[in-house]
Design an enzyme around this catalytic site. Structure first.
Site, PDB file in Angstrom:
ATOM      1  N   GLY A  58       0.782  -1.230   0.000  1.00  0.00           N
ATOM      2  CA  GLY A  58       0.000   0.000   0.000  1.00  0.00           C
ATOM      3  C   GLY A  58       0.808   1.273   0.000  1.00  0.00           C
ATOM      4  N   ARG A  62      -0.651   2.709  -3.457  1.00  0.00           N
ATOM      5  CA  ARG A  62      -2.096   2.820  -3.218  1.00  0.00           C
ATOM      6  C   ARG A  62      -2.706   4.084  -3.821  1.00  0.00           C
ATOM      7  NH1 ARG A  62      -5.640   0.500   0.442  1.00  0.00           N
ATOM      8  NH2 ARG A  62      -3.976  -0.379   1.711  1.00  0.00           N
ATOM      9  N   GLU A 122       0.552 -13.399   1.618  1.00  0.00           N
ATOM     10  CA  GLU A 122      -0.436 -13.415   0.539  1.00  0.00           C
ATOM     11  C   GLU A 122       0.123 -14.129  -0.680  1.00  0.00           C
ATOM     12  OE1 GLU A 122      -1.870  -9.606  -0.643  1.00  0.00           O
ATOM     13  OE2 GLU A 122      -2.823  -9.168   1.279  1.00  0.00           O
TER      14      GLU A 122
END
Length: 731
Positions: A58, A62, A122
């Protein structure tokens, strides 16, 4: 770089040595081998919910690159998982589930990606899903070289120097392996693009290509689809600069919606903006006189403006019209009932840009007269296609029986007249059954001499058990169209004698109900109409003796003449369709088994149609669902226990208070009192253990709230708690 590689080799050697010493007998560890991510066909893949999951750091992207990527994907109608609404503490499990349910994982490797253990976890999950479920991994190397990701050089080397101090060797090695595998794949290198805009365009195009490939794979299970798609594409004249409108016409259950969905899937990537409006007939009935709201939804979607002003839906301002006129769009309107609906939704097509296309499906050819450039009539499946579709569903797990049952299958196929919905339903009914049952059903169908598809569904209905019949009729006569989520339906139908989930699954397997990706429960028009007729036949002359009421004339006479009986289980009253009526105080006294009551307006203000000049003495204690828009009294009946209520909705009411004292409302899940401007107090909700939603929007007179309500609000037990107009005082 040599020092880094040497250090990594030593770490790997030590780690593997320890594992060989400490491993359980018979276990061979291989944490960084590609074999741990090799495709596995033994693990069932979770159902796809999202087109794309985006993994990113992020702080790097982002506010710039990521926002452009998400916007571009959204404009193409691609469903992207968003982490904006995740509840603190549930992030990890929610993201893991989202990765599993996403077809494509778009991993944006940026300079600081590897500094986040979250991003690395992730990535490991994404690589696992690629191996286990065949999911797609698309790497993007943004302002970082693929070789740096592959070998963990530069900022990635610095990040891993920190990780090796904090995390186990196993975890670090699994991260390194996932990075290496991802970087070895073909991806997008930002250094090869002149600007971000071109990079974003390339990413979106590749996502669409992959989605189209998957859609084409899905269409292989749609028997006879290619034969229908080809002439439709020809009739659309895709190379023409004109705006063209195509009608798809055919009988119910013939496959109009399936064909339109497939055309939409194949063509949507060629248009700047797209919209598929499903079940227009049903949506229009829900909106009533407020049908222009549907046009607002279309315009808002095409323009990507959620807060489109209401005045735009009539005469379009020049700027909005100019924007639309520049856009090449694809619109599908599914199941148009009449010409008036069509006029409201699209009017003339001069507001759309060149090469735009509109596709309309309908069962009534007259709806299309003068409104379309061409009409495609959907023909029934031919005998070979019918046989193929029937066998596909009748012998799902018993392919070896196809030849043994050939003659019986041929008879069944002949009875269905090539209607896909009927073919699937009949096949699902017979799947796994003994030959003698097939033969008995064939005899029944022969005796009935099928004149319409409803006969088949009546036959299927008779083969359901009593609980399945009840649930089917409840959905057909009450819940279909309310757009309630599956979990709420289960609460409303809960029964201690059987599992509602199991029964709903059985109905779904028999192709009698559908459950959308959004978990909305619905059914096809043919099945619903058959169910309505089944209920009507319960008592043709006396509607008050039927189990479910929804015809406005029948309801009017039952209420007017006080003929409601104990048999009535549900009643749905649209105020705009019923004649004005003064109800007696004990109008519901004989309906002691009434579980579902819906009195609604669909956007039109008809609150005076049903009045209670002498009050209301009785509401059935069995009620689970009660919606009464513009409820005319100051409180609910004092003797009403409310103990079985799951959903209570009284918007625009004249309520001053719900009731006195404490009610045992342990089952109450949803409470909606919005726009009840006379409401001044809320009672004790200390026993409302299941309450998740309270809507008090525009209850401007509310001044006194029991502390139990504020306590639950403070605890955050609800998922949709509305703000009070101002902070009320506690009792």
């Amino acid at each position: 770089m040599k020092i880094c590689e040497s250090s990594s080799s030593i770490s790997l050697f030590l780690y593997l040595t320890l594992l060989l010493i400490l491993k359980p007998r018979g276990v061979v560890p291989n944490p960084i081998s590609n074999k741990i991510f090799s495709p596995s066909t033994s693990i069932p893949a979770p159902q796809i919910k999202y087109d794309v999951f985006v993994s990113f750091r992020g702080s790097d992207i982002r506010k710039n690159f990521l926002s452009h990527v998400l916007d571009a994907l959204s404009r193409k109608g691609i469903i992207v998982f968003s982490d904006k609404k995740l509840i603190t503490g549930d992030e990890l499990s929610a993201i893991q589930r989202a990765i599993e349910k996403s077809l494509i994982s778009l991993v944006i490797f940026s300079p600081n990606f590897a500094s986040s253990h979250w991003c690395l976890d992730e990535l490991v999950k994404i690589v696992e899903c690629r191996a286990n479920y065949g999911r797609v991994l698309m790497p993007v190397f943004y302002q970082v070289y693929p070789s740096d990701v592959r070998h963990q050089n530069g900022t990635y080397r610095d990040a891993f120097a920190q990780h090796e101090q904090k995390y186990s060797s196993y975890k670090v090695l699994s991260w390194r392996s996932a990075l290496k595998q991802s970087a070895n794949m073909s991806g997008f290198d930002s250094s090869l693009f002149s600007d971000d805009a071109k990079l974003v365009e390339e990413i979106v195009q590749n996502v669409l290509i992959k989605l189209n490939q998957v859609d084409q794979g899905k269409s292989k299970g749609l028997v006879g689809i290619e034969k229908k798609i080809s002439p439709i594409e020809s009739l659309l004249h895709l190379e023409s600069e004109d705006v063209r409108v195509l009608g798809i016409w055919g009988m119910p259950g013939i496959g109009k919606t399936t064909i339109a969905e497939e055309v939409f899937r194949r063509l949507r990537s060629k248009y700047e903006s797209c919209y598929f409006m499903a079940n227009v007939r049903e949506e229009s009935e829900r909106c009533g006189t407020n049908s222009l709201r549907l046009r607002k939804i279309i315009l808002s979607t095409l323009l990507k403006e959620e807060n489109l002003k209401d005045e735009l839906i009539n005469g379009l301002p020049p700027l909005v019209k100019k924007r639309l006129h520049r856009m090449k769009v694809l619109i599908v309107l599914d199941d148009i009932k009449d010409a008036e609906q069509l006029e409201v939704l699209i009017g003339t097509v001069d507001w759309l840009g060149p090469r735009s296309r509109i596709i309309i499906t309908t069962r009534d050819k007259q709806v299309l007269a003068g409104k379309v450039d061409d009409i495609y009539e959907v023909e029934p499946l031919d005998s070979a296609e019918s046989f193929q579709l029937f066998n596909l569903h009748a012998f799902t797990k018993h392919e070896h029986l196809e030849m043994e049952y050939y003659e019986l299958s041929k008879k069944m196929v002949d009875y269905t007249a090539g209607v896909p919905l009927v073919l699937k339903a009949l096949a699902n009914l017979l799947c796994g059954k003994d030959k003698d049952i097939w033969e008995s059903q064939a005899k029944i169908l022969k005796i009935e001499q099928i004149e319409n598809v409803h006969v088949v569904f009546r036959l299927i209905y008779t083969n359901l058990d009593s609980h399945e019949k009840n649930i089917l009729l409840d959905i057909a006569c009450f819940f279909d169209g309310l757009k309630l989520k599956l979990d709420l339906i289960k609460l409303l139908l809960k029964d201690r004698h059987y599992s509602v989930s199991t029964k709903l699954d059985r109905l779904k397997d028999k192709a009698l109900v559908t459950i959308s990706q959004q978990s909305i429960v619905s059914m096809h028009d043919i099945i619903q109409e058959t169910a309505w007729e089944i209920v009507r036949q319960e008592s043709v002359e006396e509607p008050g003796s039927r189990s479910r009421l929804l015809n406005p004339d029948d309801i009017y006479h039952v209420l007017k003449d006080d003929k409601g009986g104990e048999a009535i289980r549900s009643m749905a009253i649209r105020l705009s369709e019923i004649k004005e009526l003064h109800l007696s105080p004990r109008v519901f006294a004989k309906m002691s088994k009434l579980k579902f009551l819906d009195i609604y307006t669909n956007g039109s203000q008809n609150e005076g149609r049903l009045s209670l000049p002498r009050g209301l003495e009785f509401l059935p204690n069995e009620l689970r669902y009660l919606r009464w828009e513009y409820y005319p009294l100051e409180s609910l009946p004092s003797k009403f226990s409310a103990e079985n209520l799951v959903r209570l909705s009284l918007p625009y009411s004249r309520l001053k208070k719900l009731w006195n004292g404490v009610k045992d409302i342990v089952n109450l899940n949803v409470l909606i009192l919005s726009s009840s401007t006379f409401l001044t107090e809320l009672p004790d909700f200390s026993k409302a253990a299941s309450l998740e939603v309270i809507n008090l929007r525009l209850c401007v007179g509310l001044t006194s709230v029991h502390p139990s309500v504020l306590s639950q609000k403070a605890q955050g037990t609800g998922s949709e708690w509305m703000h009070f107009p101002y902070e009320p005082s506690k009792q």
